[in-house]
Motif scaffolding. Structure first.
Motif, mmCIF file in Angstrom:
data_model
loop_
_atom_site.group_PDB
_atom_site.id
_atom_site.type_symbol
_atom_site.label_atom_id
_atom_site.label_comp_id
_atom_site.label_asym_id
_atom_site.label_seq_id
_atom_site.Cartn_x
_atom_site.Cartn_y
_atom_site.Cartn_z
ATOM 1 N N CYS A 199 0.834 -1.202 0.000
ATOM 2 C CA CYS A 199 0.000 0.000 0.000
ATOM 3 C C CYS A 199 0.867 1.249 0.000
ATOM 4 O O CYS A 199 0.597 2.211 -0.731
ATOM 5 N N LEU A 200 1.929 1.214 0.801
ATOM 6 C CA LEU A 200 2.839 2.365 0.833
ATOM 7 C C LEU A 200 3.545 2.528 -0.502
ATOM 8 O O LEU A 200 3.716 3.643 -1.005
ATOM 9 N N HIS A 201 3.966 1.407 -1.067
ATOM 10 C CA HIS A 201 4.651 1.477 -2.362
ATOM 11 C C HIS A 201 3.732 2.015 -3.453
ATOM 12 O O HIS A 201 4.164 2.739 -4.353
ATOM 13 N N GLY A 202 2.445 1.683 -3.359
ATOM 14 C CA GLY A 202 1.506 2.224 -4.332
ATOM 15 C C GLY A 202 1.421 3.737 -4.251
ATOM 16 O O GLY A 202 1.386 4.438 -5.277
ATOM 17 N N LEU A 203 1.377 4.256 -3.014
ATOM 18 C CA LEU A 203 1.336 5.702 -2.844
ATOM 19 C C LEU A 203 2.630 6.362 -3.321
ATOM 20 O O LEU A 203 2.611 7.430 -3.951
ATOM 21 N N GLN A 204 3.760 5.700 -3.039
ATOM 22 C CA GLN A 204 5.051 6.235 -3.484
ATOM 23 C C GLN A 204 5.128 6.223 -5.020
ATOM 24 O O GLN A 204 5.658 7.154 -5.640
ATOM 25 N N ALA A 205 4.627 5.177 -5.642
ATOM 26 C CA ALA A 205 4.635 5.102 -7.114
ATOM 27 C C ALA A 205 3.789 6.215 -7.712
ATOM 28 O O ALA A 205 4.140 6.806 -8.760
ATOM 29 N N LEU A 206 2.657 6.541 -7.046
ATOM 30 C CA LEU A 206 1.831 7.640 -7.530
ATOM 31 C C LEU A 206 2.591 8.966 -7.451
ATOM 32 O O LEU A 206 2.527 9.775 -8.374
ATOM 33 N N ILE A 250 5.861 9.340 -7.560
ATOM 34 C CA ILE A 250 6.918 9.314 -8.592
ATOM 35 C C ILE A 250 6.311 9.593 -9.966
ATOM 36 O O ILE A 250 6.878 10.327 -10.788
ATOM 37 N N ALA A 251 5.135 9.030 -10.224
ATOM 38 C CA ALA A 251 4.470 9.291 -11.506
ATOM 39 C C ALA A 251 4.174 10.770 -11.659
ATOM 40 O O ALA A 251 4.318 11.349 -12.749
ATOM 41 N N THR A 252 3.763 11.394 -10.548
ATOM 42 C CA THR A 252 3.488 12.831 -10.588
ATOM 43 C C THR A 252 4.761 13.614 -10.911
ATOM 44 O O THR A 252 4.733 14.583 -11.683
ATOM 45 N N LYS A 253 5.879 13.179 -10.354
ATOM 46 C CA LYS A 253 7.160 13.852 -10.638
ATOM 47 C C LYS A 253 7.533 13.719 -12.112
ATOM 48 O O LYS A 253 7.985 14.675 -12.741
ATOM 49 N N PHE A 254 7.331 12.532 -12.661
ATOM 50 C CA PHE A 254 7.631 12.338 -14.089
ATOM 51 C C PHE A 254 6.745 13.235 -14.952
ATOM 52 O O PHE A 254 7.193 13.819 -15.940
ATOM 53 N N GLY A 255 5.476 13.347 -14.583
ATOM 54 C CA GLY A 255 4.580 14.218 -15.339
ATOM 55 C C GLY A 255 5.017 15.668 -15.275
ATOM 56 O O GLY A 255 4.957 16.390 -16.287
ATOM 57 N N ARG A 256 5.445 16.094 -14.074
ATOM 58 C CA ARG A 256 5.908 17.469 -13.925
ATOM 59 C C ARG A 256 7.174 17.717 -14.755
ATOM 60 O O ARG A 256 7.321 18.753 -15.405
ATOM 61 N N GLU A 257 8.072 16.747 -14.769
ATOM 62 C CA GLU A 257 9.286 16.879 -15.582
ATOM 63 C C GLU A 257 8.955 16.883 -17.076
ATOM 64 O O GLU A 257 9.590 17.578 -17.867
ATOM 65 N N GLY A 258 7.948 16.116 -17.461
ATOM 66 C CA GLY A 258 7.520 16.136 -18.857
ATOM 67 C C GLY A 258 7.056 17.511 -19.283
ATOM 68 O O GLY A 258 7.412 18.000 -20.372
ATOM 69 N N ARG A 259 6.258 18.169 -18.445
ATOM 70 C CA ARG A 259 5.811 19.531 -18.761
ATOM 71 C C ARG A 259 6.978 20.506 -18.782
ATOM 72 O O ARG A 259 7.024 21.436 -19.602
ATOM 73 N N ASN A 260 7.942 20.275 -17.900
ATOM 74 C CA ASN A 260 9.125 21.130 -17.855
ATOM 75 C C ASN A 260 9.905 21.043 -19.165
ATOM 76 O O ASN A 260 10.317 22.065 -19.734
ATOM 77 N N TYR A 261 10.087 19.826 -19.687
ATOM 78 C CA TYR A 261 10.811 19.664 -20.958
ATOM 79 C C TYR A 261 9.993 20.178 -22.136
ATOM 80 O O TYR A 261 10.548 20.693 -23.111
ATOM 81 N N ASP A 262 8.677 20.050 -22.070
ATOM 82 C CA ASP A 262 7.824 20.639 -23.114
ATOM 83 C C ASP A 262 8.049 22.148 -23.191
ATOM 84 O O ASP A 262 8.161 22.717 -24.283
ATOM 85 N N ASN A 263 8.113 22.792 -22.036
ATOM 86 C CA ASN A 263 8.300 24.245 -22.009
ATOM 87 C C ASN A 263 9.670 24.637 -22.559
ATOM 88 O O ASN A 263 9.807 25.667 -23.224
ATOM 89 N N LYS A 264 10.663 23.819 -22.272
ATOM 90 C CA LYS A 264 11.991 24.109 -22.807
ATOM 91 C C LYS A 264 11.982 24.066 -24.336
ATOM 92 O O LYS A 264 12.587 24.911 -25.005
ATOM 93 N N VAL A 265 11.291 23.074 -24.878
ATOM 94 C CA VAL A 265 11.189 22.968 -26.343
ATOM 95 C C VAL A 265 10.379 24.128 -26.900
ATOM 96 O O VAL A 265 10.724 24.727 -27.929
ATOM 97 N N LYS A 266 9.291 24.481 -26.217
ATOM 98 C CA LYS A 266 8.436 25.572 -26.677
ATOM 99 C C LYS A 266 9.222 26.884 -26.761
ATOM 100 O O LYS A 266 8.996 27.698 -27.659
#
Length: 507
Positions: free
Chosen positions: A124-131, A133-149
């Motif tokens: 259960c804890l690992h599931g919350l931690q994975a969520l 981490i997924a949020t961090k990856f999404g935030r980094e994705g938007r960050n790289y999108d902005n760099k390209v933009k």
């Protein structure tokens, strides 16, 4: 005895001297006329050969500038390759985000109510931690999108500048062709007037009608120009010419532009470290496959960039990336795909992922969207050789003709004392038998010459004529009877044309 007759020898001597003088004058006149005729023919040959050299240089310029146009296509493709590769980084991060959503699902699937302490509920804890981490990856994705933009405006300027360069090259091709046409028409432009000043100042310029034949020969050698000569192939379509330059440009791409595959050594090391380890800590996220290609295409989508594209007339320049990620962490794994695509055309283009996109991509007008003569500064055209399967037309290689006239006698008796008068004739009265006339020399002569502009690559003489390799040359070439008759007819010498058309008559 009768007294002997006297004075007969004097009469005979006077008559002999008169005939001898007449023969001397005639020989001087004929010698001068032959000398002038030789000068005229040599000058005519020099003019025909020099016009052919100018045309060969023009075709070689077309070949080199066509290469420059193809290289500009390659440069434009490479710019799109960089942009799509950069755009894919944001989607790689989002693919990792998807991986961790899958990991989260697996962890929660193993999570069940458990007694205190919480350490017994690790899934259960690992599931919350994975969520998280997924949020961090999404935030980094938007960050790289902005760099390209932030780089998109610079990218659009680069594409438009390359498009302007292609248009400018074609404009220079048209200017060079215009100057050549003037020289072919009169044999006096582009420095050819110096030939006349040196060789035969008294000679005329090239007959205008014959010059028109030269222009027609040149026009018929260029696919896309109006060809007025009978029996020649018609122009190819704009699309066909676009297909040829597109194929050449795509075949010239460097390996990275044409085929970006796994492993991705071009990725920034910090990005790779963040993607693989830094964001998730334990485990790793890896790119397990990748395919990327940039080229000139006529449609969007994965197939246009990664597969053979029949009939590709190059209406857009673009690039496409796609690949797969694999993540493992704690007790779960995840697999996802990513992609990016960018095209520039005359209709605004396309760019995905949308987060990396901020404006239109309309910097490319297409490989060959207009007729050749209407293309200057308004389309990315190129000069294409118009091949002719007929051997009688030398397979479409252009001919150059010269027809020049020049007086064969001096224009003033003071320059040539042996010329008894300005009419080049001697008349005398023979009493009851009438008058007699001797023509000492023709007043005007004509020089008729032909040259061939031909393609020959040393060591590869079977290579077809084309306008991508600069191996066009010039040489004097013999007339056929039909050609000589056509040139003489154009020059207004119909009697001479009829003689020239006689079979087996040496020219």
């Amino acid at each position: 005895m009768k007294r002997a007759a006297r004075g007969q020898a004097l009469v005979l001597a006077s008559l002999s001297l008169f005939l001898l003088s007449l023969m001397v004058v005639l020989s001087f006149n004929l010698s001068h006329a032959l000398r002038m005729k030789t000068r005229l023919q040599q000058h005519s040959d020099a003019v025909a050969y020099s016009m052919a050299v100018l045309q060969a240089r023009t075709l070689n310029y077309y070949a080199m500038s066509n290469r420059a146009i193809a290289s500009t296509f390659v440069a434009m493709n490479t710019v799109h390759a960089y942009m799509s590769a950069a755009s894919s980084t944001g989607d790689m991060m989002r693919a990792a985000q998807t991986d961790f959503y899958e990991v989260m699902g697996l962890e929660f699937a193993q999570c069940s109510p458990c007694p205190w302490p919480p350490s017994a509920c690790l899934h259960c804890l690992h599931g919350l931690q994975a969520l998280r981490i997924a949020t961090k990856f999404g935030r980094e994705g938007r960050n790289y999108d902005n760099k390209v933009k932030n780089t998109e405006n610079t990218f659009n300027k680069a594409v438009k500048s390359l498009d302007v360069m292609m248009n400018t090259i074609h404009a220079s091709q048209k200017l060079v062709g215009t100057e050549l046409i003037n020289a072919l028409r009169d044999g006096n432009s582009s420095g050819l007037d110096q030939l006349r000043q040196i060789n035969a100042p008294e000679a005329s310029t090239v007959n205008s009608a014959v010059g028109g034949m030269n222009v027609a020969e040149f026009s018929c050698a260029i696919d896309g120009m109006v060809c007025a000569l009978p029996g020649r192939p018609s122009n190819a379509s704009n699309s066909t010419r676009g297909i040829e330059i597109t194929e050449v440009a795509n075949a010239s791409r460097p390996d990275w532009t044409a085929n970006r595959s796994y492993p991705l050594e071009w990725l920034n090391p910090q990005f790779s470290q963040d993607l693989m380890h830094n964001i998730q800590g334990e485990g790793a996220t890896m790119i397990v496959s990748h395919s990327g290609s940039a080229k000139t295409v006529n449609s969007r989508g994965n197939g246009a960039f990664h597969n053979a594209n029949a009939g590709n007339d190059g209406s857009m320049s673009g690039s496409h990336e796609h690949g797969d990620t694999f993540s493992f962490w704690k007790h779960g794994i995840g697999v996802a795909t990513y992609s990016s695509e960018i095209e520039s055309d005359a209709n605004g283009g396309h760019h995905s992922p949308s987060g990396a996109h901020s404006g239109n991509h309309n910097g490319f007008g297409g490989a060959n969207t207009k007729n050749l003569l209407a293309c200057t500064m308004q389309g990315d055209c190129f000069m294409k050789f118009r091949a002719d399967p007929d051997q009688k037309h030398d397979f479409g290689q252009p001919h150059v003709y010269s027809y020049i006239t020049m007086p064969l006698r001096a224009d003033a008796v003071t320059k040539a004392p042996w010329q008894l008068n300005t009419s080049a004739t001697v008349k005398w009265d023979n009493g009851g038998t009438g008058t007699a006339t001797i023509n000492l020399a023709a007043n005007e002569g004509a020089g008729l010459s032909k040259a061939l502009v031909y393609y020959h690559r040393l060591g590869a003489w079977k290579e077809d004529p084309n306008m991508f390799n600069p191996f066009w040359r010039a040489k004097l070439h013999p007339f056929t009877a039909q050609e000589a008759a056509e040139v003489l007819t154009a020059a207004g010498q119909t009697d001479a044309a009829q003689m020239a058309a006689v079979p087996n008559l040496p020219l």
